[in-house]
Design an enzyme around this catalytic site. Structure first.
Site, PDB file in Angstrom:
ATOM      1  CE  LYS A 176      36.707  57.758  49.450  1.00  0.00           C
ATOM      2  NZ  LYS A 176      37.256  57.490  48.129  1.00  0.00           N
ATOM      3  CE  LYS A 260      36.964  43.866  43.764  1.00  0.00           C
ATOM      4  NZ  LYS A 260      36.910  44.037  42.318  1.00  0.00           N
ATOM      5  CE  LYS A 263      36.700  48.736  36.653  1.00  0.00           C
ATOM      6  NZ  LYS A 263      35.445  49.281  36.200  1.00  0.00           N
TER       7      LYS A 263
HETATM    8  P1  ATP Z   1      36.605  49.397  40.864  1.00  0.00           P
HETATM    9  O1  ATP Z   1      37.952  49.170  41.470  1.00  0.00           O
HETATM   10  O2  ATP Z   1      36.457  50.714  40.174  1.00  0.00           O
HETATM   11  O3  ATP Z   1      35.462  49.062  41.792  1.00  0.00           O
HETATM   12  P2  ATP Z   1      36.439  46.783  39.685  1.00  0.00           P
HETATM   13  O4  ATP Z   1      37.718  46.279  39.146  1.00  0.00           O
HETATM   14  O5  ATP Z   1      36.030  46.293  41.033  1.00  0.00           O
HETATM   15  O6  ATP Z   1      36.511  48.372  39.640  1.00  0.00           O
HETATM   16  P3  ATP Z   1      33.755  46.911  38.749  1.00  0.00           P
HETATM   17  O7  ATP Z   1      33.427  47.778  37.588  1.00  0.00           O
HETATM   18  O8  ATP Z   1      33.474  47.415  40.113  1.00  0.00           O
HETATM   19  O9  ATP Z   1      35.309  46.506  38.643  1.00  0.00           O
HETATM   20  O10 ATP Z   1      33.069  45.505  38.583  1.00  0.00           O
HETATM   21  C1  ATP Z   1      32.499  45.028  37.381  1.00  0.00           C
HETATM   22  C2  ATP Z   1      32.069  43.599  37.602  1.00  0.00           C
HETATM   23  O11 ATP Z   1      33.235  42.773  37.741  1.00  0.00           O
HETATM   24  C3  ATP Z   1      31.266  43.401  38.896  1.00  0.00           C
HETATM   25  O12 ATP Z   1      30.275  42.423  38.651  1.00  0.00           O
HETATM   26  C4  ATP Z   1      32.280  42.882  39.879  1.00  0.00           C
HETATM   27  O13 ATP Z   1      31.686  42.089  40.887  1.00  0.00           O
HETATM   28  C5  ATP Z   1      33.153  42.043  38.958  1.00  0.00           C
HETATM   29  N1  ATP Z   1      34.516  41.959  39.489  1.00  0.00           N
HETATM   30  C6  ATP Z   1      35.342  42.990  39.725  1.00  0.00           C
HETATM   31  N2  ATP Z   1      36.521  42.561  40.190  1.00  0.00           N
HETATM   32  C7  ATP Z   1      36.436  41.218  40.266  1.00  0.00           C
HETATM   33  C8  ATP Z   1      37.333  40.191  40.681  1.00  0.00           C
HETATM   34  N3  ATP Z   1      38.557  40.469  41.096  1.00  0.00           N
HETATM   35  N4  ATP Z   1      36.915  38.902  40.618  1.00  0.00           N
HETATM   36  C9  ATP Z   1      35.669  38.598  40.178  1.00  0.00           C
HETATM   37  N5  ATP Z   1      34.773  39.514  39.776  1.00  0.00           N
HETATM   38  C10 ATP Z   1      35.150  40.818  39.816  1.00  0.00           C
HETATM   39 MG    MG Z   2      34.330  47.250  42.055  1.00  0.00          MG
END
Ligand code: ATP
Ligand code: MG
Length: 399
Positions: A176, A260, A263
């Protein structure tokens, strides 16, 4: 007829545990292995002056393998990164009989969502995602974080065992700052995020935490917290292992080919969105940036489209064939993407159908969350009681 001889003569009362009556028969003998007896348990009730009650402790399973994982309800439905890095490995563990807790982290979502309808929609949507992908709520315990107040309670206690310097190094907060937000105005919810997450984890004393690579630092933080706490108060928390996939699945790259898949970054391939949306996400994905024409030999390693093929395409022969032709410059991106779209449909059509069927059953989602919370609360209360006791808080929750 049963002849029961009290251990040291008639004057000593005979205590029979109720658990003996749970079965139809039991076996007994003389203690000298001379002979064995098969006896009807109901006959035990006829033994004069026997006291029947709950006298023996319940059997404890000290070696239970338990895992816990959370997901932030921060907007869209699950994407391929969530699936490969977290959901699939979590389900594999459940399949193996590991006791599994999943929570939808609404308190964590407050760092970004402060709208009741939106938050509720995201939470329910998350329940449907998990159920559609195959979570059996009878086997895995799925609940809403805020339904178990002990998450917040433990976070307050743990904060006393965590140095500022450690929290200051956590990446959610540093990311951030990197985006230009001033330190003075940073939201304390975001800064404290790892503390709440340490509480989320330690509350259930799990042996492992199946997450993606991006969460390794936070699990490490929880481990450090447990160590600090244990040093102060003796072995209270087992140190949980981060259970992270090997290779590309641990950190699935986004369709931008750089960061990565997340969302919040909008570089995703959804699992449950409309087919047209998914097609667009796939068509718009980066491939090998150095390849100009379909006849140029291309790079397969680290190429997002092939990483996605490895996740969704169960036709491994097709994947190998595409990879070989790609390396040789004998297949275009269009075909590779079209095959990925088809594979995505094959892989998730069943889950997508199930999710559509569930979609309007909001009551079902709420019921799953409530039942899950009831089960989670039992473990959480126990840990909280123990924590209050060892830190020296005496109240009705520590008794
Ligand atoms: P945000 O962007 O809101 O952080 P996110 O897409 O990173 O959302 P999370 O809800 O933070 O999703 O993560 C849920 C689970 O999915 C966690 O265990 C996280 O480590 C895993 N995860 C998220 N993105 C990835 C990715 N690109 N590859 C592997 N694992 C992931
Ligand atoms: Mg995340």
């Amino acid at each position: 007829m049963v002849l029961l001889v009290p251990p040291l003569g008639h004057s000593i009362p005979l205590y029979l545990d109720k658990k003996l009556l749970d079965v139809d028969y039991f076996y007994d003998g003389t203690g000298h292995k001379l002979f064995g007896l098969k006896m009807k348990t109901e006959d035990l009730l006829k033994v004069n002056s026997a006291k029947i009650g709950d006298f023996t402790a319940k059997e404890e399973h000290h070696t239970i393998e338990r895992v816990l994982s959370g997901i932030t309800p921060s907007g869209s439905t699950l994407h391929l990164g969530n699936y490969a890095g977290a959901v699939k490995p979590q389900f594999d563990l459940l399949e193996k009989g590991v006791e599994s807790y999943y929570f939808v982290a609404d308190l964590h979502a407050l760092t970004t969502i402060q709208n009741r309808e939106k938050l509720e929609r995201c939470i329910i949507s998350n329940v449907f995602d998990y159920i559609a992908l195959g979570l059996d709520p009878q086997k895995g315990i799925y609940f809403r974080q805020s339904d178990v107040a002990e998450h917040s309670m433990l976070a307050i206690v743990l904060a006393n065992y965590i140095p500022f310097g450690l929290t200051n190094r956590m990446h959610a907060f540093k990311d951030k700052l990197a985006k230009g937000v001033s330190k003075e105005s940073i939201n304390m919810g975001l800064f404290n995020y790892p503390i709440l997450m340490a509480a989320d984890i330690l509350l259930y004393k799990p042996s492992g935490v199946p997450v993606g690579e991006d969460q390794r630092q936070h699990v490490e933080f929880a481990r450090e917290t447990a160590r600090f706490f244990n040093i102060a108060h003796g072995e209270t928390f087992p140190i949980p292992e981060p259970l992270i996939q090997e290779g590309n699945a641990s950190k699935v790259v986004g369709t931008d080919g750089e960061r990565k898949m997340s969302k919040s970054l909008g570089n995703i391939i959804n699992i449950f969105d409309d087919e047209e949306v998914i097609r667009r996400q796939i068509v718009g994905s980066y491939t090998d940036p150095n390849r100009k024409h379909a006849t140029d030999p291309g790079n397969v390693e680290g190429n997002p489209i092939f990483i996605y093929h490895d996740i969704v395409n169960d036709d491994k022969d097709e994947v190998e064939n595409l990879k070989r032709r790609y390396r040789e410059g004998k297949v275009g991106d269009v075909e590779v993407k079209e095959k990925l779209f088809e594979a995505h449909k094959r892989k998730f059509s069943e889950a997508r159908r199930k999710r559509r069927d569930l979609e309007n059953d909001i009551e079902l989602a709420k019921e799953i969350l409530e039942k899950g919370a009831e089960k989670a609360r039992k473990v959480a209360k126990e840990t909280m009681r123990e924590v209050y006791r060892v830190v020296g808080i005496t109240n009705k929750l520590s008794r």
